[in-house]
Write a protein that holds these residues in place. Structure first.
Motif, short mmCIF file in Angstrom:
data_model
loop_
_atom_site.label_atom_id
_atom_site.label_comp_id
_atom_site.label_asym_id
_atom_site.label_seq_id
_atom_site.Cartn_x
_atom_site.Cartn_y
_atom_site.Cartn_z
N GLY A 142 33.18 48.51 34.57
CA GLY A 142 34.09 48.42 35.74
C GLY A 142 35.31 47.41 35.30
O GLY A 142 35.32 46.59 34.29
N GLU A 143 36.24 47.59 36.05
CA GLU A 143 37.34 46.55 35.64
C GLU A 143 38.26 46.55 37.16
O GLU A 143 38.28 47.35 37.95
N TRP A 144 38.78 45.45 37.51
CA TRP A 144 39.71 45.38 38.45
C TRP A 144 41.18 44.91 37.94
O TRP A 144 41.46 44.09 36.75
N HIS A 145 42.17 45.49 38.60
CA HIS A 145 43.76 45.21 38.11
C HIS A 145 44.14 44.50 39.07
O HIS A 145 44.30 44.58 40.20
N VAL A 146 44.70 43.20 38.40
CA VAL A 146 45.39 42.10 39.48
C VAL A 146 46.85 42.14 39.11
O VAL A 146 47.30 41.75 37.95
N LEU A 147 47.65 42.52 40.10
CA LEU A 147 49.21 42.44 39.97
C LEU A 147 49.66 41.20 40.29
O LEU A 147 49.53 40.57 41.43
N VAL A 148 50.41 40.40 39.37
CA VAL A 148 50.68 39.18 39.58
C VAL A 148 52.38 39.27 39.68
O VAL A 148 52.97 39.93 38.80
N LYS A 149 52.81 38.96 40.82
CA LYS A 149 54.16 39.36 41.30
C LYS A 149 55.01 38.37 41.99
O LYS A 149 54.34 37.81 43.14
N VAL A 150 56.25 38.18 41.66
CA VAL A 150 57.22 37.04 42.61
C VAL A 150 58.20 37.81 43.01
O VAL A 150 58.80 38.75 42.21
N ASP A 151 58.82 37.41 44.08
CA ASP A 151 59.98 38.19 44.59
C ASP A 151 61.05 37.67 44.13
O ASP A 151 62.13 38.52 43.81
N THR A 152 61.27 36.55 43.75
CA THR A 152 62.41 35.77 42.80
C THR A 152 61.99 35.09 41.67
O THR A 152 60.73 34.63 41.53
N ALA A 163 47.12 33.99 41.10
CA ALA A 163 46.81 35.14 41.49
C ALA A 163 45.24 35.63 41.10
O ALA A 163 44.69 36.40 41.78
N LEU A 164 44.83 35.32 39.90
CA LEU A 164 43.67 35.59 39.64
C LEU A 164 42.49 35.00 40.51
O LEU A 164 41.23 35.63 41.18
N HIS A 165 42.75 33.67 41.23
CA HIS A 165 41.85 33.08 41.92
C HIS A 165 41.87 33.82 43.20
O HIS A 165 40.75 33.94 43.86
N ARG A 166 43.10 34.03 43.75
CA ARG A 166 43.22 35.00 44.90
C ARG A 166 42.03 36.19 45.05
O ARG A 166 41.47 36.60 45.97
N ASP A 167 42.49 37.11 43.93
CA ASP A 167 41.87 38.25 43.82
C ASP A 167 40.34 38.03 43.79
O ASP A 167 39.43 39.03 44.20
N LEU A 168 39.80 37.03 42.95
CA LEU A 168 38.37 36.93 42.59
C LEU A 168 37.86 36.64 43.82
O LEU A 168 36.51 36.48 43.95
N ARG A 169 38.51 36.16 44.92
CA ARG A 169 37.70 35.59 46.29
C ARG A 169 37.83 36.79 46.90
O ARG A 169 37.12 36.62 48.24
N ARG A 170 38.10 38.15 46.64
CA ARG A 170 37.96 39.24 47.50
C ARG A 170 36.33 39.70 47.40
O ARG A 170 35.52 39.34 46.45
N ARG A 171 35.82 40.30 48.53
CA ARG A 171 34.54 40.66 48.59
C ARG A 171 34.33 41.81 47.74
O ARG A 171 35.22 42.67 48.06
N VAL A 172 33.00 41.90 47.27
CA VAL A 172 32.96 43.26 46.46
C VAL A 172 32.34 44.37 47.44
O VAL A 172 31.79 43.90 48.60
N THR A 173 32.55 45.54 47.22
CA THR A 173 31.89 46.66 47.94
C THR A 173 30.54 46.91 47.52
O THR A 173 29.96 46.41 46.35
N HIS A 174 30.06 47.78 48.38
CA HIS A 174 28.57 48.09 48.07
C HIS A 174 28.64 48.81 46.80
O HIS A 174 27.66 48.73 45.94
N ALA A 175 29.49 49.74 46.48
CA ALA A 175 29.49 50.62 45.34
C ALA A 175 29.70 49.71 44.21
O ALA A 175 29.21 50.11 43.02
N GLU A 176 30.58 48.64 44.07
CA GLU A 176 30.59 47.72 43.06
C GLU A 176 29.44 47.18 42.64
O GLU A 176 28.80 46.91 41.56
N TYR A 177 28.73 46.59 43.74
CA TYR A 177 27.50 46.01 43.65
C TYR A 177 26.46 46.82 43.08
O TYR A 177 25.65 46.61 42.32
#
Length: 244
Positions: A142-152, A163-177
């Motif tokens: 498995g792998e997750w893709h984290v888009l790091v983006k700024v508007d300006t 961005a990594l910290h925010r994305d890694l705070r997301r809950r995993v799904t049952h399928a991922e588990y």
């Protein structure tokens, strides 16, 4: 659904919560009770290490071809022949450690507020970009893709960590588990990371609220949750490496 997990309803979503671990027997007086699976990841104080002096022209590390642009707004390279280079603060190398230590469980806010780390506010790449993609591998496939983006402006080193910290705070799904599969050792490590992360919260109400959110992506890193740098991939993305 696997019998090794239970589901509760919280914030209108199914949450993965591991079963409570069995009580540990009293430690033997002749044996150490230390376990790498139950050891606490780095605390915020661990990231407050001095950085080695760097100069704007000397702090960029060239990596293999990663100049592929993503279909997002970006600052184009002055020349199509110029390789995209990553800042040395973020550059992975198996032969060195980074000049700072940051555990992805904790927010990088302490780094942002500390004048000791001015280079974290520099562009993450040269040429600078308004967006880049970081791939976070987990389990075996498995792998997750984290888009790091700024508007300006441009993506900074600190933007990448946030961005990594925010994305890694997301809950995993049952399928991922479930995708951890039959590797019970890997599942125990993930579960131990979840209980250790929640257990470090001193306020009982806040700890209970965190427990109800279930397993998060950062728990899939288990004890290897220290940022180890990024390396270039052939598709133009950057692969996250982590350490103990």
């Amino acid at each position: 659904m696997s019998p090794s997990m239970k589901t509760v309803h919280f914030a209108s979503a199914d949450i993965v919560i591991p079963p409570s671990p069995a009580p540990s027997p009293p430690p033997s007086p002749t044996r150490s009770s230390y376990s790498p699976l139950s050891s606490s990841p780095a605390t915020p104080e661990d990231v407050r290490l001095p950085l080695e002096p760097l100069t704007p022209m000397g702090c960029l590390s060239q990596l293999p071809d990663a100049a592929v642009d993503y279909p997002v707004t970006s600052i184009m390279s002055p020349s199509s022949d110029d390789p995209l280079r990553i800042h040395s603060l973020l550059a992975y190398s198996p032969d060195r450690t980074l000049p700072f230590r940051y555990n992805l469980v904790s927010s990088p806010s302490s780094l942002a507020a500390d004048a000791t780390y001015p280079h974290l506010h520099e562009p993450a790449t040269r040429p600078s970009r308004q967006a880049l993609c970081v791939v976070v591998p987990w389990a075996t496939t498995g792998e997750w893709h984290v888009l790091v983006k700024v508007d300006t402006g441009h993506v900074t080193c600190l933007d990448v960590l946030h961005a990594l910290h925010r994305d890694l705070r997301r809950r995993v799904t049952h399928a991922e588990y479930r995708a951890i599969g039959a590797d019970m050792d890997a599942r125990r490590r993930v579960d131990a990371a979840y209980f250790a992360r929640c257990g470090r919260i001193l306020d009982s109400a806040a700890r209970a609220a965190e427990e109800k959110q279930g397993v998060k992506r950062v728990d899939f890193l288990a004890e290897r949750a220290t940022f180890g740098g990024l390396s270039a991939r052939a598709d133009g993305s950057w692969c996250l490496h982590t350490w103990l």
